[in-house]
Scaffold this active site. Structure first.
Site, mmCIF file in Angstrom:
data_model
loop_
_atom_site.group_PDB
_atom_site.id
_atom_site.type_symbol
_atom_site.label_atom_id
_atom_site.label_comp_id
_atom_site.label_asym_id
_atom_site.label_seq_id
_atom_site.Cartn_x
_atom_site.Cartn_y
_atom_site.Cartn_z
ATOM 1 N N GLU A 37 -2.784 -8.894 3.003
ATOM 2 C CA GLU A 37 -3.161 -9.571 4.272
ATOM 3 C C GLU A 37 -4.986 -9.656 4.050
ATOM 4 O OE1 GLU A 37 -2.874 -5.533 5.151
ATOM 5 O OE2 GLU A 37 -1.895 -6.825 3.990
ATOM 6 N N HIS A 70 -4.070 -4.366 -0.265
ATOM 7 C CA HIS A 70 -3.262 -4.806 0.965
ATOM 8 C C HIS A 70 -3.790 -6.554 1.001
ATOM 9 C CE1 HIS A 70 -3.473 -1.408 3.996
ATOM 10 N NE2 HIS A 70 -4.158 -1.302 3.029
ATOM 11 N N CYS A 125 0.996 -0.963 -0.443
ATOM 12 C CA CYS A 125 0.166 -0.113 0.010
ATOM 13 C C CYS A 125 0.549 1.078 -0.109
ATOM 14 C CB CYS A 125 -0.900 0.239 1.126
ATOM 15 S SG CYS A 125 -2.481 1.257 0.904
#
Length: 205
Positions: free
Chosen positions: A182, A180, A79
């Site tokens: 994750e 992102h 990011c």
């Protein structure tokens, strides 16, 4: 060991948890020695570019990150962390980045919603070890600025948001993901897992 670089601005614990779920050890650290001893490093980031660079410089992690990258071990920016890898950003005036990759971050311009927020599909533009076993699926973005790399060879994947938007970059052992991973379901976790596999390979090598 994967070092998650702590300069005070990032989703540190969510990244650490994701790395650990994939079976790797992770350490949140602002210590230069621990960074250099790691097999791979992740530079996360949430917030404004200029503030992030100020925090990095104040903790001397800007030079430490550059030195780490020069050592040839895998580095991943996530990011804002991806944007920091580049030369500069126009966010709140021009601010210099780490300049590990040439290019700049610019604000989305147009009659549409900013920030770009939500799930968008990836398009791969060249082969990369990050893409092994990964389909061009959807991943989760939240950003108001996007990167324009100077070298097309550094552009690994894009998405679409009223224009072509840089999603993944890479040169040698340096990578960046604007989204992102994750928070991006199986596609994001596969991409992250492939990066971590590169760290393991580097360690064995």
């Amino acid at each position: 060991m994967i070092a998650i670089i702590d300069y005070g601005m990032g989703n540190l614990h969510s990244v650490k948890s994701a790395v650990e779920r994939l079976g790797y050890e992770a350490l949140i650290t602002s210590d230069e020695r621990e960074l250099f001893e790691a097999d791979g490093a992740i530079l996360p980031g949430v917030g404004a570019f200029g503030d992030a660079m100020e925090h990095l410089r104040a903790s001397k992690l800007d030079e430490a990150t550059k030195a780490y990258a020069a050592g040839g071990k895998p580095l991943l920016g996530i990011c804002l962390g991806m944007q920091l890898l580049f030369t500069r950003s126009e966010e709140h005036g021009l601010n210099d980045g780490l300049n590990l990759l040439p290019g700049e971050a610019v604000r989305f311009q147009g009659e549409y919603k900013v920030p770009h927020m939500g799930w968008n599909k990836l398009t791969f533009h060249q082969e990369s070890p990050l893409f092994q076993g990964v389909e061009e699926g959807h991943v989760y973005f939240v950003h108001s600025y996007h990167v324009r790399p100077e070298q097309t060879s550094d552009l690994l994947a894009t998405t679409g948001y009223h224009q072509r938007v840089t999603a993944i970059v890479g040169r040698g052992h340096i990578y960046g993901m604007q989204f992102h991973p994750e928070k991006s379901g199986s596609v994001g976790m596969q991409l992250l897992n492939n990066f971590l596999g590169l760290c393991e390979t580097k360690q064995r090598g």
